[in-house]
Structure formats: structure tokens, C-alpha cells
Design a protein around this motif. Structure first.
Motif, mmCIF file in Angstrom:
data_model
loop_
_atom_site.group_PDB
_atom_site.id
_atom_site.type_symbol
_atom_site.label_atom_id
_atom_site.label_comp_id
_atom_site.label_asym_id
_atom_site.label_seq_id
_atom_site.Cartn_x
_atom_site.Cartn_y
_atom_site.Cartn_z
ATOM 1 N N GLU A 171 1.951 -1.222 -5.475
ATOM 2 C CA GLU A 171 1.963 -2.107 -4.317
ATOM 3 C C GLU A 171 1.095 -1.522 -3.206
ATOM 4 O O GLU A 171 1.123 -0.317 -2.962
ATOM 5 N N ASN B 140 7.031 -3.047 -0.151
ATOM 6 C CA ASN B 140 7.206 -3.666 -1.456
ATOM 7 C C ASN B 140 7.505 -2.659 -2.556
ATOM 8 O O ASN B 140 7.871 -3.036 -3.661
ATOM 9 N N ALA B 141 7.352 -1.376 -2.267
ATOM 10 C CA ALA B 141 7.670 -0.326 -3.237
ATOM 11 C C ALA B 141 9.099 0.170 -3.093
ATOM 12 O O ALA B 141 9.548 1.010 -3.876
ATOM 13 N N SER C 207 4.755 2.773 -8.135
ATOM 14 C CA SER C 207 4.404 1.430 -7.688
ATOM 15 C C SER C 207 2.919 1.346 -7.346
ATOM 16 O O SER C 207 2.336 2.288 -6.803
#
Length: 127
Positions: A86, A91-92, A84
């Protein structure tokens, strides 16, 4: 999705930690209040599950926030996307494996506190 044997191992370690290690920590005066209880639980879970956490991109986050529910879980075991991009770690998160809610009430080493932990997987064993 994690294999059932991994979920079972996590479930077993949570239960064994609570039954054997947390009561010992309390008896040895490592816990003053609920935050101490959270720290002890985090320490033991992280220590015992370290290889499994790394192998399956799992993390243990304290005070994990569920935006939709406006709720902070004491501890959450989550799976993250290692690729990710992010900037904000939450948010990951790709999956929530376990939610652990701890309540501290002063007592004896045999009755350290009331604890509940909730798994978000219906197929996992119950405490």
C-alpha cells in the motif's frame, strides 16, 4: 492477534507513562498546550516500547483517522503488515491495539490534565 502478555505490557506502559513521566514533564515545563502533551506521551511510549513495537510490527501514529467514524484519535497504537504494498500507510494497518485520547487542562504537576485512553479490546485491563 497479539498475545495477551504483549497487550498487558502495552497497557502497563501507557499507565506508568501517564502516572510517572507525564506529570514530571509538566512539572519540568515541557508542556505548553495539548499538542505538547501528545508529543510527550508519544516520545515516552515510543522510547519505552521500541523493541516491542519492532518485534510485533506495531506503530504509534498521532492523529490517526477513523474514516468510518470521521474521528481523529490523538494517538493510536496499531499493527501493520510489513509486507504491504500500500502506498498510504493507513491502508497497511491490520489491527488497532489502543486508542489514546488526551485532554490538556492547565493545573499543577499533581493534576496535569484529564486523560482517557480507550482500548478496542474488551479483554484488556481498564485504567
Amino acid at each position: 492477534m497479539l498475545p495477551q502478555e504483549v497487550l498487558n505490557q502495552i497497557d502497563r506502559v501507557i499507565k506508568e507513562t501517564w502516572i510517572h513521566k507525564i506529570s514530571k514533564d509538566y512539572a519540568d515545563w515541557y508542556m505548553l498546550k495539548e499538542d505538547s502533551l501528545k508529543c510527550c506521551m508519544y516520545y515516552h511510549l515510543r522510547s519505552q516500547l521500541d523493541d516491542l513495537l519492532r518485534e510485533h510490527n506495531l506503530r504509534i501514529y498521532p492523529e490517526f483517522y477513523f474514516r468510518d467514524l470521521a474521528y481523529f484519535a490523538d494517538l493510536a497504537i496499531v499493527q501493520v503488515d510489513p509486507d504491504s504494498e500500500e502506498e498510504y500507510l493507513a491502508n497497511a494497518v491490520t489491527d488497532i491495539i489502543a486508542i489514546i485520547e488526551l485532554k490538556y487542562t492547565a493545573g499543577t504537576a499533581d493534576r496535569t490534565a484529564t486523560v482517557s485512553y480507550t482500548h478496542l479490546r474488551a479483554h484488556e485491563t481498564k485504567a
